[in-house]
Scaffold this active site. Structure first.
Site, PDB file in Angstrom:
ATOM      1  N   HIS A   1     -10.224  -5.493  -3.358  1.00  8.88           N
ATOM      2  CA  HIS A   1      -8.909  -5.755  -2.766  1.00  8.88           C
ATOM      3  C   HIS A   1      -9.056  -6.090  -1.300  1.00  8.88           C
ATOM      4  O   HIS A   1      -9.941  -5.576  -0.617  1.00  8.88           O
ATOM      5  CB  HIS A   1      -7.975  -4.544  -2.938  1.00  8.88           C
ATOM      6  CG  HIS A   1      -8.541  -3.253  -2.431  1.00  8.88           C
ATOM      7  ND1 HIS A   1      -9.439  -2.517  -3.167  1.00  8.88           N
ATOM      8  CD2 HIS A   1      -8.364  -2.576  -1.271  1.00  8.88           C
ATOM      9  CE1 HIS A   1      -9.778  -1.428  -2.490  1.00  8.88           C
ATOM     10  NE2 HIS A   1      -9.151  -1.446  -1.324  1.00  8.88           N
TER      11      HIS A   1
ATOM     12  N   ASN B   1     -12.884  -3.316   2.484  1.00 10.48           N
ATOM     13  CA  ASN B   1     -13.810  -2.193   2.598  1.00 10.48           C
ATOM     14  C   ASN B   1     -14.754  -2.221   1.405  1.00 10.48           C
ATOM     15  O   ASN B   1     -14.302  -2.403   0.268  1.00 10.48           O
ATOM     16  CB  ASN B   1     -13.044  -0.876   2.640  1.00 10.48           C
ATOM     17  CG  ASN B   1     -12.107  -0.788   3.836  1.00 10.48           C
ATOM     18  OD1 ASN B   1     -12.440  -1.240   4.929  1.00 10.48           O
ATOM     19  ND2 ASN B   1     -10.920  -0.225   3.634  1.00 10.48           N
TER      20      ASN B   1
ATOM     21  N   HIS C   1      -6.993  -5.876   2.256  1.00 12.49           N
ATOM     22  CA  HIS C   1      -5.844  -5.325   2.970  1.00 12.49           C
ATOM     23  C   HIS C   1      -5.285  -6.413   3.884  1.00 12.49           C
ATOM     24  O   HIS C   1      -6.046  -7.132   4.527  1.00 12.49           O
ATOM     25  CB  HIS C   1      -6.259  -4.157   3.861  1.00 12.49           C
ATOM     26  CG  HIS C   1      -6.791  -2.966   3.128  1.00 12.49           C
ATOM     27  ND1 HIS C   1      -6.058  -1.805   2.968  1.00 12.49           N
ATOM     28  CD2 HIS C   1      -7.979  -2.740   2.520  1.00 12.49           C
ATOM     29  CE1 HIS C   1      -6.787  -0.919   2.302  1.00 12.49           C
ATOM     30  NE2 HIS C   1      -7.962  -1.455   2.017  1.00 12.49           N
TER      31      HIS C   1
ATOM     32  N   ASP D   1       0.856  -1.191   0.000  1.00 16.48           N
ATOM     33  CA  ASP D   1       0.000   0.000   0.000  1.00 16.48           C
ATOM     34  C   ASP D   1       0.893   1.242   0.000  1.00 16.48           C
ATOM     35  O   ASP D   1       1.880   1.317   0.739  1.00 16.48           O
ATOM     36  CB  ASP D   1      -0.905  -0.003   1.236  1.00 16.48           C
ATOM     37  CG  ASP D   1      -2.048   0.983   1.110  1.00 16.48           C
ATOM     38  OD1 ASP D   1      -3.214   0.543   1.041  1.00 16.48           O
ATOM     39  OD2 ASP D   1      -1.778   2.211   1.072  1.00 16.48           O
TER      40      ASP D   1
ATOM     41  N   GLU E   1     -12.105   3.306  -1.155  1.00 12.72           N
ATOM     42  CA  GLU E   1     -11.647   4.436  -1.966  1.00 12.72           C
ATOM     43  C   GLU E   1     -11.340   4.032  -3.395  1.00 12.72           C
ATOM     44  O   GLU E   1     -11.491   4.830  -4.319  1.00 12.72           O
ATOM     45  CB  GLU E   1     -10.384   5.050  -1.338  1.00 12.72           C
ATOM     46  CG  GLU E   1     -10.655   5.738  -0.008  1.00 12.72           C
ATOM     47  CD  GLU E   1      -9.370   6.147   0.719  1.00 12.72           C
ATOM     48  OE1 GLU E   1      -8.272   5.977   0.147  1.00 12.72           O
ATOM     49  OE2 GLU E   1      -9.485   6.626   1.862  1.00 12.72           O
ATOM     50  N   VAL E   2     -10.883   2.810  -3.577  1.00 10.19           N
ATOM     51  CA  VAL E   2     -10.547   2.322  -4.918  1.00 10.19           C
ATOM     52  C   VAL E   2     -11.532   1.207  -5.271  1.00 10.19           C
ATOM     53  O   VAL E   2     -11.620   0.200  -4.563  1.00 10.19           O
ATOM     54  CB  VAL E   2      -9.090   1.807  -4.983  1.00 10.19           C
ATOM     55  CG1 VAL E   2      -8.789   1.260  -6.374  1.00 10.19           C
ATOM     56  CG2 VAL E   2      -8.099   2.923  -4.626  1.00 10.19           C
TER      57      VAL E   2
HETATM   58  P1  AMP Z   1      -9.714   1.241   0.207  1.00  7.82           P
HETATM   59  O1  AMP Z   1      -9.980   2.441   1.059  1.00  7.82           O
HETATM   60  O2  AMP Z   1     -10.065  -0.049   0.891  1.00  7.82           O
HETATM   61  O3  AMP Z   1     -10.341   1.362  -1.155  1.00  7.82           O
HETATM   62  O4  AMP Z   1      -8.153   1.165   0.051  1.00  7.82           O
HETATM   63  C1  AMP Z   1      -7.472   1.672  -1.037  1.00  7.82           C
HETATM   64  C2  AMP Z   1      -6.013   1.649  -0.666  1.00  7.82           C
HETATM   65  O5  AMP Z   1      -5.255   1.808  -1.844  1.00  7.82           O
HETATM   66  C3  AMP Z   1      -5.590   2.750   0.307  1.00  7.82           C
HETATM   67  O6  AMP Z   1      -5.057   2.155   1.492  1.00  7.82           O
HETATM   68  C4  AMP Z   1      -4.520   3.520  -0.482  1.00  7.82           C
HETATM   69  O7  AMP Z   1      -3.449   3.963   0.324  1.00  7.82           O
HETATM   70  C5  AMP Z   1      -4.086   2.504  -1.509  1.00  7.82           C
HETATM   71  N1  AMP Z   1      -3.547   3.049  -2.736  1.00  7.82           N
HETATM   72  C6  AMP Z   1      -4.034   4.076  -3.476  1.00  7.82           C
HETATM   73  N2  AMP Z   1      -3.280   4.270  -4.580  1.00  7.82           N
HETATM   74  C7  AMP Z   1      -2.278   3.346  -4.526  1.00  7.82           C
HETATM   75  C8  AMP Z   1      -1.163   3.043  -5.366  1.00  7.82           C
HETATM   76  N3  AMP Z   1      -0.918   3.724  -6.507  1.00  7.82           N
HETATM   77  N4  AMP Z   1      -0.340   2.042  -4.997  1.00  7.82           N
HETATM   78  C9  AMP Z   1      -0.558   1.348  -3.857  1.00  7.82           C
HETATM   79  N5  AMP Z   1      -1.605   1.584  -3.027  1.00  7.82           N
HETATM   80  C10 AMP Z   1      -2.444   2.570  -3.357  1.00  7.82           C
END
Ligand code: AMP
Ligand code: ZN
Length: 120
Positions: A106, A93, A108, A32, A101-102
């Site tokens: 995925h 999440n 964690h 991450d 957020e993404v």
């Molecule tokens: P979520 O909130 O569960 O969607 O987690 C998304 C995660 O992706 C967050 O912990 C971010 O820090 C991580 N993240 C965002 N962009 C990148 C990236 N380019 N490379 C690695 N991790 C990322």
């Protein structure tokens, strides 16, 4: 079959760089970029699935393999549960209500001494 403008599809294809921990035909695991704990790895399927809520019965084997992979990666990273105070956390999440957020599925994988900066 990569989804246009999906950050993790671009990471899976190599278009955007990542620090990889593991890759195979079905999954990729990478650190991450904003770690919340000493060990903070994301495990993603290469296939674009937006959220856990989008998963259906036929995704069950993939989800199962993803969790087993997380356990193997915990071993590889030295944070497996081997008794005593050892172990790690896995978090998925889902949606804004879950802090996602993404929008590419995925898990964690978090481990290390407390405090952690935020929930993974
Ligand atoms: P979520 O909130 O569960 O969607 O987690 C998304 C995660 O992706 C967050 O912990 C971010 O820090 C991580 N993240 C965002 N962009 C990148 C990236 N380019 N490379 C690695 N991790 C990322
Ligand atoms: Zn994607």
């Amino acid at each position: 079959m990569s989804h246009e403008n999906c950050l993790f599809c671009k990471i899976a294809s190599g278009e955007i760089p990542s620090t990889k921990v593991h890759e195979d035909e079905e999954f990729l695991a990478f650190y991450d970029i904003r770690p919340a704990a000493q060990t903070h790895v994301l495990v993603i399927p290469r296939r674009h699935i937006a959220t856990l809520s989008d998963c259906v019965e036929s995704d069950a084997p993939l989800l199962g393999r993803m969790m087993v992979l997380a356990a193997r990666l915990a071993e590889k990273l030295g944070c497996s549960y081997t008794g005593g105070e050892t172990g790690f956390r896995t978090v998925i999440n889902t949606g804004p209500g879950g802090g996602q957020e993404v929008y590419h599925l995925h898990a964690h994988l978090l481990a290390g001494p407390r405090p952690w900066l935020r929930m993974g």
